[in-house]
Design a protein around this motif. Structure first.
Motif, PDB file in Angstrom:
ATOM      1  N   MET A  36       5.819  22.075  29.022  1.00  0.00           N
ATOM      2  CA  MET A  36       6.331  22.962  27.986  1.00  0.00           C
ATOM      3  C   MET A  36       5.218  23.444  27.055  1.00  0.00           C
ATOM      4  O   MET A  36       5.243  24.558  26.578  1.00  0.00           O
ATOM      5  CB  MET A  36       7.414  22.246  27.184  1.00  0.00           C
ATOM      6  N   GLU A  61      10.128  15.599  28.033  1.00  0.00           N
ATOM      7  CA  GLU A  61      10.729  16.911  28.302  1.00  0.00           C
ATOM      8  C   GLU A  61      12.028  16.754  29.092  1.00  0.00           C
ATOM      9  O   GLU A  61      13.011  17.428  28.819  1.00  0.00           O
ATOM     10  CB  GLU A  61       9.753  17.796  29.084  1.00  0.00           C
ATOM     11  N   LEU A  83      12.739  26.607  31.672  1.00  0.00           N
ATOM     12  CA  LEU A  83      11.338  26.247  31.457  1.00  0.00           C
ATOM     13  C   LEU A  83      10.521  26.499  32.722  1.00  0.00           C
ATOM     14  O   LEU A  83       9.478  27.153  32.682  1.00  0.00           O
ATOM     15  CB  LEU A  83      11.216  24.778  31.039  1.00  0.00           C
TER      16      LEU A  83
END
Length: 109
Positions: A36, A61, A83
């Motif tokens: 990320m 994450e 993502l």
């Protein structure tokens, strides 16, 4: 060879310089993590090297961007899918994640 792989997140140029040094020393691929927080570096590296780029998603994450849906008993990975879609658009060859099986199930439903 390299004693420190942790770079200061406030110094993106350090991230790029370190990665390019590793490629210059012969690496043909780079693992970038946490996924990320490596998106900006990923897009810059894609412009500056032919090395294959693999962001990897750390456990934080995984737990932050997914949760167990009590109604279905399945892990809700929609935010992780977003993502990894973004990272692929940014130049990732693929992504490495704890959620790969959950994401595969989600994409096949």
């Amino acid at each position: 060879m390299y004693e420190e792989f942790q770079v200061n997140p406030g110094k993106p140029e350090q991230f790029i310089d370190t990665a390019l040094q590793v490629v210059g020393d012969g690496a043909d691929m780079l693992l970038l993590g946490p996924a990320m927080f490596s998106a900006d570096g990923l897009t810059e590296l894609k412009k500056r090297t032919l090395a294959r780029l693999f962001p990897f998603s750390v456990s934080g994450e995984y737990t932050t961007l997914s949760h167990m849906d009590t109604a279905t008993g399945k892990r809700d990975v929609r935010r992780l899918v977003e993502l990894f879609t973004m990272l692929m658009r940014g130049g990732a060859e693929a992504s490495i994640t704890y959620a790969e099986l959950d994401i595969a199930r989600y994409l096949n439903d």
